[in-house]
Design a protein around this motif. Sequence first.
Motif, PDB file in Angstrom:
ATOM      1  N   ASN A   9       0.881  -1.260  -0.049  1.00 23.77           N
ATOM      2  CA  ASN A   9      -0.112  -0.033   0.062  1.00 23.77           C
ATOM      3  C   ASN A   9       0.862   1.197  -0.027  1.00 23.77           C
ATOM      4  O   ASN A   9       1.676   1.625   0.935  1.00 23.77           O
ATOM      5  CB  ASN A   9      -0.855  -0.295   1.125  1.00 23.77           C
ATOM      6  CG  ASN A   9      -1.692   1.282   1.304  1.00 23.77           C
ATOM      7  OD1 ASN A   9      -1.726   2.052   0.328  1.00 23.77           O
ATOM      8  ND2 ASN A   9      -2.280   1.565   2.600  1.00 23.77           N
ATOM      9  N   LYS A  11       0.080   4.458  -0.369  1.00 21.20           N
ATOM     10  CA  LYS A  11      -0.749   5.503   0.110  1.00 21.20           C
ATOM     11  C   LYS A  11      -0.335   6.977  -0.703  1.00 21.20           C
ATOM     12  O   LYS A  11      -0.148   6.595  -1.759  1.00 21.20           O
ATOM     13  CB  LYS A  11      -0.103   5.695   1.746  1.00 21.20           C
ATOM     14  CG  LYS A  11      -0.030   4.388   2.446  1.00 21.20           C
ATOM     15  CD  LYS A  11       0.158   4.611   3.790  1.00 21.20           C
ATOM     16  CE  LYS A  11       0.138   3.179   4.600  1.00 21.20           C
ATOM     17  NZ  LYS A  11       0.458   3.539   6.059  1.00 21.20           N
ATOM     18  N   GLU A  96      -6.416   4.393   7.987  1.00 20.75           N
ATOM     19  CA  GLU A  96      -6.202   5.885   7.915  1.00 20.75           C
ATOM     20  C   GLU A  96      -7.343   6.515   7.192  1.00 20.75           C
ATOM     21  O   GLU A  96      -7.787   7.603   7.578  1.00 20.75           O
ATOM     22  CB  GLU A  96      -5.009   6.120   6.889  1.00 20.75           C
ATOM     23  CG  GLU A  96      -3.557   5.789   7.684  1.00 20.75           C
ATOM     24  CD  GLU A  96      -2.559   5.238   6.864  1.00 20.75           C
ATOM     25  OE1 GLU A  96      -2.528   5.377   5.555  1.00 20.75           O
ATOM     26  OE2 GLU A  96      -1.517   4.674   7.491  1.00 20.75           O
ATOM     27  N   GLY A 210      -0.949  -6.806   8.770  1.00 21.63           N
ATOM     28  CA  GLY A 210      -0.350  -5.633   8.286  1.00 21.63           C
ATOM     29  C   GLY A 210      -0.202  -4.634   9.690  1.00 21.63           C
ATOM     30  O   GLY A 210      -0.858  -4.593  10.613  1.00 21.63           O
ATOM     31  N   GLY A 211       0.934  -4.104   9.388  1.00 26.38           N
ATOM     32  CA  GLY A 211       1.557  -3.375  10.691  1.00 26.38           C
ATOM     33  C   GLY A 211       3.070  -3.488  10.964  1.00 26.38           C
ATOM     34  O   GLY A 211       3.651  -4.449  11.463  1.00 26.38           O
ATOM     35  N   ILE A 232       1.812  -4.431   3.356  1.00 32.65           N
ATOM     36  CA  ILE A 232       2.941  -3.705   3.569  1.00 32.65           C
ATOM     37  C   ILE A 232       2.682  -2.040   3.365  1.00 32.65           C
ATOM     38  O   ILE A 232       2.405  -1.794   2.253  1.00 32.65           O
ATOM     39  CB  ILE A 232       4.111  -4.229   2.961  1.00 32.65           C
ATOM     40  CG1 ILE A 232       3.789  -5.997   2.823  1.00 32.65           C
ATOM     41  CG2 ILE A 232       5.486  -3.759   3.516  1.00 32.65           C
ATOM     42  CD1 ILE A 232       3.982  -6.733   3.901  1.00 32.65           C
ATOM     43  N   GLY A 234       5.202   1.180   4.687  1.00 32.59           N
ATOM     44  CA  GLY A 234       6.360   1.731   4.656  1.00 32.59           C
ATOM     45  C   GLY A 234       7.330   1.018   3.762  1.00 32.59           C
ATOM     46  O   GLY A 234       8.198   1.286   2.854  1.00 32.59           O
TER      47      GLY A 234
HETATM   48  C1  PEP Z   1      -0.357  -0.118   6.169  1.00 33.31           C
HETATM   49  O1  PEP Z   1      -0.527   0.950   5.835  1.00 33.31           O
HETATM   50  O2  PEP Z   1      -1.372  -0.936   5.637  1.00 33.31           O
HETATM   51  C2  PEP Z   1       0.653  -0.441   6.795  1.00 33.31           C
HETATM   52  C3  PEP Z   1       0.607  -1.797   7.214  1.00 33.31           C
HETATM   53  O3  PEP Z   1       1.918   0.259   7.203  1.00 33.31           O
HETATM   54  P1  PEP Z   1       3.135  -0.119   7.770  1.00 33.31           P
HETATM   55  O4  PEP Z   1       3.687  -1.285   7.042  1.00 33.31           O
HETATM   56  O5  PEP Z   1       4.087   0.906   7.466  1.00 33.31           O
HETATM   57  O6  PEP Z   1       3.025  -0.235   8.920  1.00 33.31           O
END
Ligand code: PEP
Length: 249
Positions: A9, A11, A96, A210-211, A232, A234
């Motif tokens: 992702n 963003k 978000e 995710g995270g 995923i 970042g």
């Molecule tokens: C996300 O935004 O879905 C996410 C999992 O972000 P990050 O991997 O950056 O924590």
Amino acid sequence: MRSKIVAGNWKMNKNLAETDSLLTELSAKLPDTDAEVMVAPTFVNLTRALQTLESSKIEVIAQNMHYAESGAFTGEISADMLLNIGIDTVIIGHSERRAYFGESDAILSKKVITALKNGMRVMFCFGEELDDRKSGNHFNVVESQLKNVLFNLEPSAWTNIILAYEPVWAIGTGETASPEQAQEMHAFIRKTISEAFDSTIATNVSILYGGSVKPSNAEEIFSKPDVDGGLIGGASLVADDFIAIVKAI
Ligand code: PEP
């Protein structure tokens, strides 16, 4: 049989030139894998991304869509607009969108219904906040997010649903749920779906975690039996990191 999936992702990151460059690198470095690999660039670069990845196995997906079929919704994008350019999977319910754009379960339910009605595949995101986890309320929160948005669907709709469990406290924070915490929640999600529908649906749905997934923790998280891959953020913006995560599945 459920699929393994790694989705990036992006963003609100990567302009057109950066999108070209990252996609070219990703497609050159993509390993041979049975997993589905997806990227979600910004709306304005979706068409270009589809062209750049024309002969690649990487799927281009959208980060969001509106629930209306068309009309006076300035700044919004419809399911038909996505399908018409060749996008058939959409992320709905990202934390978000919930936090910064006021997307409630009621709005997300409408989005999911519209996407499915148009024949799209939905990657539905949900997960508890830090306070919910600290107070031991995380299972209830997750159950109600699933119930409010997905449990009124026809059983047949589930073939077009991918779940992404994303504890809000782990998104973009560097704080990751432990592999055991992820497994515990994923098993709970499957049990909840099995009770609401049946065990076939629960067994066949892909549940991503995710995270703050990164190359250093992906393999351990993905090794858990109820974790079918990752969403995923970042780390999907850096080709070598995303590819390392794909290799970990
Ligand atoms: C996300 O935004 O879905 C996410 C999992 O972000 P990050 O991997 O950056 O924590």
